[in-house]
Design an enzyme around this catalytic site. Structure first.
Site, PDB file in Angstrom:
ATOM      1  N   GLY A  51      41.059  32.518  -0.750  1.00 20.11           N
ATOM      2  CA  GLY A  51      39.856  31.809  -0.321  1.00 20.11           C
ATOM      3  C   GLY A  51      40.011  31.335   1.101  1.00 20.11           C
ATOM      4  O   GLY A  51      41.134  31.288   1.613  1.00 20.11           O
ATOM      5  N   CYS A  82      47.526  34.079  -2.530  1.00 19.60           N
ATOM      6  CA  CYS A  82      47.189  33.448  -1.252  1.00 19.60           C
ATOM      7  C   CYS A  82      46.712  32.012  -1.476  1.00 19.60           C
ATOM      8  O   CYS A  82      47.503  31.154  -1.837  1.00 19.60           O
ATOM      9  CB  CYS A  82      46.162  34.305  -0.527  1.00 19.60           C
ATOM     10  N   TYR A  83      45.429  31.713  -1.330  1.00 15.16           N
ATOM     11  CA  TYR A  83      44.943  30.347  -1.604  1.00 15.16           C
ATOM     12  C   TYR A  83      45.312  29.936  -3.032  1.00 15.16           C
ATOM     13  O   TYR A  83      45.615  28.772  -3.299  1.00 15.16           O
ATOM     14  CB  TYR A  83      43.420  30.307  -1.390  1.00 15.16           C
ATOM     15  N   HIS A 167      48.395  39.827  -0.831  1.00 13.66           N
ATOM     16  CA  HIS A 167      47.289  40.362  -1.627  1.00 13.66           C
ATOM     17  C   HIS A 167      47.687  41.690  -2.280  1.00 13.66           C
ATOM     18  O   HIS A 167      47.611  42.734  -1.641  1.00 13.66           O
ATOM     19  CB  HIS A 167      46.060  40.606  -0.726  1.00 13.66           C
ATOM     20  N   GLU A 169      46.023  43.285  -4.338  1.00 13.50           N
ATOM     21  CA  GLU A 169      44.817  44.074  -4.628  1.00 13.50           C
ATOM     22  C   GLU A 169      44.415  45.011  -3.496  1.00 13.50           C
ATOM     23  O   GLU A 169      43.649  45.939  -3.722  1.00 13.50           O
ATOM     24  CB  GLU A 169      43.650  43.138  -5.000  1.00 13.50           C
ATOM     25  N   SER A 221      13.119  53.532 -10.980  1.00 15.83           N
ATOM     26  CA  SER A 221      12.809  53.762  -9.567  1.00 15.83           C
ATOM     27  C   SER A 221      13.338  55.111  -9.121  1.00 15.83           C
ATOM     28  O   SER A 221      13.021  55.582  -8.045  1.00 15.83           O
ATOM     29  CB  SER A 221      13.454  52.665  -8.727  1.00 15.83           C
ATOM     30  N   GLY A 222      14.169  55.737  -9.941  1.00 16.91           N
ATOM     31  CA  GLY A 222      14.783  56.990  -9.513  1.00 16.91           C
ATOM     32  C   GLY A 222      16.188  56.769  -8.978  1.00 16.91           C
ATOM     33  O   GLY A 222      16.946  57.704  -8.779  1.00 16.91           O
ATOM     34  N   GLY A 223      16.541  55.492  -8.740  1.00 16.15           N
ATOM     35  CA  GLY A 223      17.877  55.183  -8.244  1.00 16.15           C
ATOM     36  C   GLY A 223      18.935  55.341  -9.329  1.00 16.15           C
ATOM     37  O   GLY A 223      18.605  55.572 -10.495  1.00 16.15           O
ATOM     38  N   VAL A 224      20.187  55.199  -8.927  1.00 13.50           N
ATOM     39  CA  VAL A 224      21.305  55.418  -9.843  1.00 13.50           C
ATOM     40  C   VAL A 224      21.250  54.450 -11.029  1.00 13.50           C
ATOM     41  O   VAL A 224      21.283  54.866 -12.191  1.00 13.50           O
ATOM     42  CB  VAL A 224      22.660  55.187  -9.114  1.00 13.50           C
ATOM     43  N   ASP A 225      21.148  53.158 -10.713  1.00 17.37           N
ATOM     44  CA  ASP A 225      21.302  52.160 -11.772  1.00 17.37           C
ATOM     45  C   ASP A 225      20.149  52.202 -12.774  1.00 17.37           C
ATOM     46  O   ASP A 225      20.374  52.179 -13.980  1.00 17.37           O
ATOM     47  CB  ASP A 225      21.424  50.754 -11.166  1.00 17.37           C
ATOM     48  N   SER A 226      18.917  52.266 -12.255  1.00 13.28           N
ATOM     49  CA  SER A 226      17.796  52.234 -13.211  1.00 13.28           C
ATOM     50  C   SER A 226      17.761  53.524 -14.028  1.00 13.28           C
ATOM     51  O   SER A 226      17.426  53.505 -15.214  1.00 13.28           O
ATOM     52  CB  SER A 226      16.468  51.966 -12.515  1.00 13.28           C
ATOM     53  N   LYS A 362      29.803  49.739  -9.611  1.00 13.83           N
ATOM     54  CA  LYS A 362      29.096  51.001  -9.366  1.00 13.83           C
ATOM     55  C   LYS A 362      29.858  52.227  -9.869  1.00 13.83           C
ATOM     56  O   LYS A 362      29.278  53.117 -10.476  1.00 13.83           O
ATOM     57  CB  LYS A 362      28.860  51.135  -7.849  1.00 13.83           C
TER      58      LYS A 362
END
Ligand code: XMP
Length: 506
Positions: A51, A82-83, A167, A169, A221-226, A362
């Site tokens: 942080g 870290c923090y 870190h 990660e 909407s045609g997008g990936v998620d929807s 995603k």
């Protein structure tokens, strides 16, 4: 499962994703979360993120004592990064202070004591650090596990409470994944059971149980998620789902075709509503983008409610994904943007909202899409914001601006696909600026439009770098845009990373 407590680090999501990559469920919570809620999650371990604060700052976030006491009573393993390391040191009465030299970048640390967390690793490790504070006095009963030249207490431990100044990660920590792997499986004794196939089956079952014989609608909407949320839900409730495609007039070129293709292929019940005029009317004269978001969110949901009434739907399915939920849910962070599918929603919605992808990142959503058999060209599309092209126009949303934005983005996408780089990029789109600049067209001076390109690489949209594309490719794109769109005399390129600039310009 593992809880990641977010103390404001830009890497919190990365930590959570890494845990999932290793096959363990992870969830992010904020330091103000109540102990009861934490207990209900029944974590195998807790990671304290980094942080931007110093632990002695007036408003620095802390973990309250109830939680610490419970951790100690139950012997829940903790990993402070870290923090998070500074918080551990402070809680156990160590001393933290400013480091003479800020350590930033790859640093060599020496492992001083063999321990489960470093199992299988050499004594010298290259790790990534970014800190101004360091521990000056180790709390009592803790033992040093690793040191660097500038930081004697770079890693320490007491029972199952572990602290790393670096870190693990980030990819620059060469063996970061091994350290996390050791924490998860050797210390927390987690099971590897975070699997998209299971998640998909469980989600389909949950949706079926929740909706039963009632009806639901989804904005497609045609997008990936929807698209993925729609196909997943239709697996659960079949024809009781109606996919509503609202043509807001703010969509990408060919998006409507994508939607029809998906609906036919996956036998979705499908309704198209042309609401272009309605959106343009409401957006007339509006330049403020938060206003645009609110107006679009509100219009959208009203149209939905009307259609839902006709369909007798009681549920609204949304393709919201995990980073949106976390970004909107953080009470400690400033509101960066109100996301259309979360923060921008009006409060009095008549439908019950179900967000089947709200736990997923995603890449995980894409994995589900593949398992559902959704075509690659849809799964691998670049993300597209709910409010559509409206947030890629710095001025008023009108026919001319939308046309420039849509066509220029299309040209850009096509050229990047031809060059074979499109799918390596996180997002690539055109932004229409309100200012005008002088151009020469024929022999005449002309105040023309500026299109600015935003092309970024990213892993999860939390941070992003502008893409260092080849100059010749950029020149070709620029020439094509100015040739095909006579209003445009200038093409600019955003060369700022996120942070400080966000990916969408508005
Ligand atoms: P920013 O601009 O915040 O974007 O760096 C991060 C990711 O979120 C997308 N984005 C949005 N998505 N509604 C959405 O559904 C929005 O209002 C919105 N604003 C940004 C953006 O495209 C990027 O992938």
């Amino acid at each position: 499962m593992i809880i990641v407590i977010d103390f404001g680090s830009q890497y919190t999501h990365l930590i959570s994703r890494r845990v999932r990559e290793l096959g363990v469920k992870s969830e992010i919570i904020f330091p103000f979360t109540e102990l009861d809620a934490i207990k209900k999650m029944n974590p195998d371990g807790i990671i304290l993120s980094g942080g931007p604060n110093s632990v002695y700052d007036k408003d620095a976030p802390h973990l309250n004592n109830d939680i610490w006491n419970w951790i100690l009573e139950e012997d829940i393993p903790v990993l402070g990064l870290c923090y998070g390391l500074h918080l551990i040191a402070k809680r156990f009465n160590g001393e933290i202070g400013k480091s003479k030299r800020r350590e930033y970048g790859v640093t060599s640390v020496t492992i001083k004591k063999s321990d489960r967390i470093f199992e299988g690793l050499e004594k010298k490790q290259r790790v990534w650090m970014s800190h101004g504070d360091k521990v000056l006095k180790l709390p009592e009963n803790f033992e040093i596990l690793a040191s660097s030249e500038n930081c004697r207490f770079a890693s320490f431990r007491y029972k199952n409470i572990y602290a790393l100044q670096w870190h693990p990660e980030v990819v620059h920590t060469e063996n970061g994944m091994k350290m996390l792997n050791n924490f998860l499986f050797k210390i927390c004794r987690c099971e590897k059971d975070w699997d998209m196939e299971d998640f998909m089956k469980k989600t389909i079952g949950d949706i079926r149980k929740k909706i039963g014989d009632k009806k639901a609608i989804i904005a497609l909407s045609g997008g990936v998620d929807s698209s993925i949320a729609a196909v997943l839900t239709s697996r659960a409730i079949g024809k009781n789902l109606t996919a509503v495609f609202v043509d807001t007039g703010l969509l990408r070129k060919n998006e409507g075709e994508h939607v029809e293709k998906i609906c036919k292929e996956f036998k979705l019940k499908f309704l198209k509503i042309d609401a272009k005029d309605r959106f343009f009317e409401k957006l007339k004269g509006v330049k403020d983008t938060e206003m645009k978001r609110k107006i679009i969110g509100e219009e959208f949901i009203r149209i939905f409610e009307k259609e839902a009434k006709k369909e007798n739907a009681e549920f609204l399915i949304q393709g919201t994904i995990y980073p949106d939920v976390i970004e909107s849910g953080s009470k400690t962070a400033d509101t960066i943007k109100s996301h259309h599918n979360v923060g921008g929603l009006p409060e009095n919605v008549d439908l019950e909202i179900i967000e089947p992808l709200s736990y997923l990142y995603k890449d995980e959503v894409r994995e589900i899409g593949k398992k559902l058999g959704i075509p690659n060209e849809i799964i691998n599309q670049h993300p597209f914001p709910g409010p559509g092209l409206a947030v890629r126009i710095t001025g008023e949303v009108n026919e001319e601006n939308i046309k420039i934005c849509r066509e220029a983005s299309y040209i850009l996408e096509e050229e990047l696909k031809k060059a074979g780089v499109f799918y390596d990029l996180w997002q690539a789109f055109a932004v229409v600026l309100e200012d005008r600049v002088v151009g020469v067209v024929g022999d005449q001076r002309k105040y023309g439009r500026i299109v600015a390109l935003r092309i970024v690489e990213s892993k999860d949209a939390m941070t992003a770098n502008f893409a260092k594309l080849n100059w010749n490719l950029l020149e070709e794109i620029s020439t094509k845009i100015t040739n095909e769109l006579p209003e445009v005399v200038s093409v600019a390129y955003f060369i700022s990373n996120k942070p400080p600039q966000t990916i969408e310009p508005c």
